[in-house]
Scaffold this motif. Sequence first.
Motif, PDB file in Angstrom:
ATOM      1  N   SER A 126       0.890  -1.264  -0.081  1.00 50.42           N
ATOM      2  CA  SER A 126       0.031   0.232  -0.101  1.00 50.42           C
ATOM      3  C   SER A 126       0.973   1.155  -0.449  1.00 50.42           C
ATOM      4  CB  SER A 126      -1.235  -0.004   0.846  1.00 50.42           C
ATOM      5  OG  SER A 126      -1.832  -1.305   1.212  1.00 50.42           O
ATOM      6  N   ARG A 127       1.988   1.139   0.872  1.00 54.33           N
ATOM      7  CA  ARG A 127       3.215   2.823   0.423  1.00 54.33           C
ATOM      8  C   ARG A 127       3.854   2.630  -0.682  1.00 54.33           C
ATOM      9  NH1 ARG A 127       5.131   2.838   6.756  1.00 54.33           N
ATOM     10  NH2 ARG A 127       4.793   0.607   6.613  1.00 54.33           N
ATOM     11  N   SER A 128       3.991   1.376  -1.152  1.00 54.00           N
ATOM     12  CA  SER A 128       5.595   1.862  -2.115  1.00 54.00           C
ATOM     13  C   SER A 128       4.751   0.894  -3.758  1.00 54.00           C
ATOM     14  CB  SER A 128       6.293   0.190  -2.156  1.00 54.00           C
ATOM     15  OG  SER A 128       5.856  -0.432  -2.179  1.00 54.00           O
ATOM     16  N   GLY A 129       3.458   1.249  -3.389  1.00 53.79           N
ATOM     17  CA  GLY A 129       2.721   0.349  -4.973  1.00 53.79           C
ATOM     18  C   GLY A 129       3.452  -0.955  -5.386  1.00 53.79           C
ATOM     19  N   ARG A 130       4.363  -1.220  -5.170  1.00 52.90           N
ATOM     20  CA  ARG A 130       5.122  -2.578  -5.842  1.00 52.90           C
ATOM     21  C   ARG A 130       4.965  -3.734  -5.497  1.00 52.90           C
ATOM     22  NH1 ARG A 130      11.338  -3.321  -4.741  1.00 52.90           N
ATOM     23  NH2 ARG A 130      10.967  -1.410  -2.783  1.00 52.90           N
ATOM     24  N   ALA A 131       4.868  -4.889  -5.715  1.00 52.10           N
ATOM     25  CA  ALA A 131       4.150  -5.885  -5.520  1.00 52.10           C
ATOM     26  C   ALA A 131       5.032  -6.911  -4.521  1.00 52.10           C
ATOM     27  CB  ALA A 131       3.989  -7.024  -6.751  1.00 52.10           C
ATOM     28  N   LEU A 132       4.772  -8.063  -4.266  1.00 50.26           N
ATOM     29  CA  LEU A 132       4.980  -8.279  -2.955  1.00 50.26           C
ATOM     30  C   LEU A 132       6.374  -9.256  -3.949  1.00 50.26           C
ATOM     31  CD1 LEU A 132       5.678 -10.291  -0.377  1.00 50.26           C
ATOM     32  CD2 LEU A 132       3.878 -11.983  -1.156  1.00 50.26           C
ATOM     33  N   ARG A 133       5.929  -9.847  -4.983  1.00 48.85           N
ATOM     34  CA  ARG A 133       7.752  -9.967  -5.811  1.00 48.85           C
ATOM     35  C   ARG A 133       8.229  -9.204  -5.114  1.00 48.85           C
ATOM     36  NH1 ARG A 133       7.608 -13.941  -9.239  1.00 48.85           N
ATOM     37  NH2 ARG A 133       5.405 -14.514  -9.599  1.00 48.85           N
ATOM     38  N   GLU A 134       8.090  -8.084  -5.491  1.00 48.41           N
ATOM     39  CA  GLU A 134       9.858  -7.497  -5.909  1.00 48.41           C
ATOM     40  C   GLU A 134      10.443  -6.883  -4.052  1.00 48.41           C
ATOM     41  OE1 GLU A 134      10.205  -3.586  -8.040  1.00 48.41           O
ATOM     42  OE2 GLU A 134       7.421  -4.643  -8.479  1.00 48.41           O
TER      43      GLU A 134
END
Lengths: 432, 432
Positions: B170-178
């Motif tokens: 929610s904060r970074s906007g990046r997926a869990l994979r990353e």
Amino acid sequence: MTNLSLSLLTDAVDASMPLAAKLFDEIGRKTADTAGVSREPYSPAEQIAVDVLTEAARSLELEIAADSFGNGYFTLPGSDRGVPGWLVGSHVDSVPSGGNYDGLAGVIAGITALAALRRAGSAPACDITVMGIRAEELSSWYGGHHGGHIGSRAALGSLPAAELDSAVNSRSGRALREHMRAAGFDPELVGKGVPYLSPDKFRGYLELHIEQGPVLENREVPVGVVTAIRGAARARSCRCLGTYTHSGAVPHEYRSDAVMAAVELVRELDLEWERVRAAGGDLVFTVGQFFTDSRVHALTKVPGEANFSLDIRSQSEATLKDMAALAERLARDIAARRRVRFDFGYFSLQSPAVMDAGFRSQLIDGACVLEIPHMEIPSGAGHDAQDFAHAGFPAAMIFVRNAHGSHNPDEAMDIADFALGTRLLAWMLAQN
Amino acid sequence: MTNLSLSLLTDAVDASMPLAAKLFDEIGRKTADTAGVSREPYSPAEQIAVDVLTEAARSLELEIAADSFGNGYFTLPGSDRGVPGWLVGSHVDSVPSGGNYDGLAGVIAGITALAALRRAGSAPACDITVMGIRAEELSSWYGGHHGGHIGSRAALGSLPAAELDSAVNSRSGRALREHMRAAGFDPELVGKGVPYLSPDKFRGYLELHIEQGPVLENREVPVGVVTAIRGAARARSCRCLGTYTHSGAVPHEYRSDAVMAAVELVRELDLEWERVRAAGGDLVFTVGQFFTDSRVHALTKVPGEANFSLDIRSQSEATLKDMAALAERLARDIAARRRVRFDFGYFSLQSPAVMDAGFRSQLIDGACVLEIPHMEIPSGAGHDAQDFAHAGFPAAMIFVRNAHGSHNPDEAMDIADFALGTRLLAWMLAQN
């Protein structure tokens, strides 16, 4: 008995319809917004509407007056100027991005009826004054606790001066008092001295207005004769307070679930509404707002707070009071059972305004002789007419069929229906 | 039969409590947030927790291992290394500004039990592995559709690789994979090859956890033996769509009132909940979110839209399915009667996880001989234990009394209660 033949009257109204069309067009054009029209109370746009109407009154050689609150008065003198006259009114302002007909139709119908009577060449028995009323739609422009209908209540002496300060413009942040003064009027006179309008000086108050609901449209009837303007019991900011807890781990007996409690309250009021309708009572009940707190609510949290509004309307004051009392009783019972707390805040009561029985039956007679399809209908929305009725004026209203509701740019009154309503208004004014 | 005397065992646990206190303190201090602790999945704070636990395992001379997904494994070798061993786990991450005990208590209880067994000087019959699990609380940090419990499901081979992309921080906007890759682990191995953990290699899975509800606290019982972890039927983003209209002017028969329709649905489900409870069934039902659209809703508008969530939990899969089916049936019926449309979006079903009957009765026996006041209790919240149970591990859970719920900085577990729970865990692990 009218002092004009029916055909002379209807011909004169029909011949005056181009004036009506010109006034709708000119005011609509000059107060157009991105969508629809915006004629904010005490704004230049509202002033434009009054100016255009005043210019039309001048060309009809009507007497022109104004009170200290910006309402305009246009009078066709009667043959006996000493007897109480008719007051024909509606409002010239609008909601933001509203339709051109809500309010304005009633003022233009009045002017058009006077034009028709002039054209028919016969002076009416008594004075007939058309009133262009200010600031009916205040609620949609101003926050705070206030009753709207500023122009009519100021002229009737029933507007408490405190509302000039408690009503705060949502965009400017300034109080109504300042806006009224900036528009060139005199808020200091609100509630002071003898009212500008008093019932002993008038025979009665008549108002033509578009229907704001879908009833005439759905029943395919162009004209309605209003039975009463519904009163309202309203709680604008109700809260139910419980406790936020884990939605999986906390069993029923340890919950203080604000949503489930508020849902039970609303559902029980809904069921009561069903019973009142089944018994033939008049009631509408609306929870327009219902919301948990978006900063803390979650799928997996028992909600600790629910906010909602109650809008209860009826032609019967007893029904209003019964529903409000039931809401209070349910709240106490549910709060005890569900370990929550209800706070309804300010629960306002606005009394219904019953239209004058004599005027109603006269209007129905008129619709019959004019062969206008018509029906009796309550008004769910508030109108200036209610303030006149509450102030002791015998009052009546004519509704004109209108698609798509009001308070939006899509309102759609057929000008042929407007002509029928205006015929009925002119017929009523031509009675001795 | 235990191979240790009761007094030797309890003395050894009590003597190891300073280690537990030190670990709680050190990890709590190093991961403190403005309020409570924040140990975000695959963040440096979560790594700190694993590092401190690894250091403790090293000083206890436990075998240390890790899988490709960041879970830590600390093993006390058994006297027979060929037989299936115990797996004792819980999670090391937390919700944002959560409490220090939710998850961490189970891992520290495992380490403390191993320290006690070491101290008692007797090798267990089989290997005992304590697992510090990653990313159980993913839901509170990531949006999108995902089931949380990432570390356990990755190690068990039951995590669909697609969730690594659908779960978005929610904060970074990046997926869990990353985020998993950036933390030094290997998301590409999710769902590939032979699972790191398989049930045939283990005797069973045990997890100690603070109770997240108020039941033990209210009943004044320090320890619970979990019967089952409730499953859940959930619709996160339900909508009811009607039509916005005037609250006064539109009678009942022309309304499409989204709030009144959604209220009827919720109230009927609430009444069904009452019936299920009266019949002795297990069910909790929560509408954590219920909101009209704040951009358009108003006191005097019939609401054209209502949004709400449904969270239905039960130890019985049949009850979950019955409630979800009832919701669908009610929605169809109410939509037809009230001229609205319901859209439940994605209605997820998570099966309940029944705890192993043998382990449960053993734990109850243990609590009796250890004279620990206890009761059987369902788990309303989800736990890693459910993923082990679904993967075929016999599984059991010990709850420790805890005030003020969990997922907040105010959670309050008494360390004396924790010692009782850890005694029971150590007793269970010492059984042949």
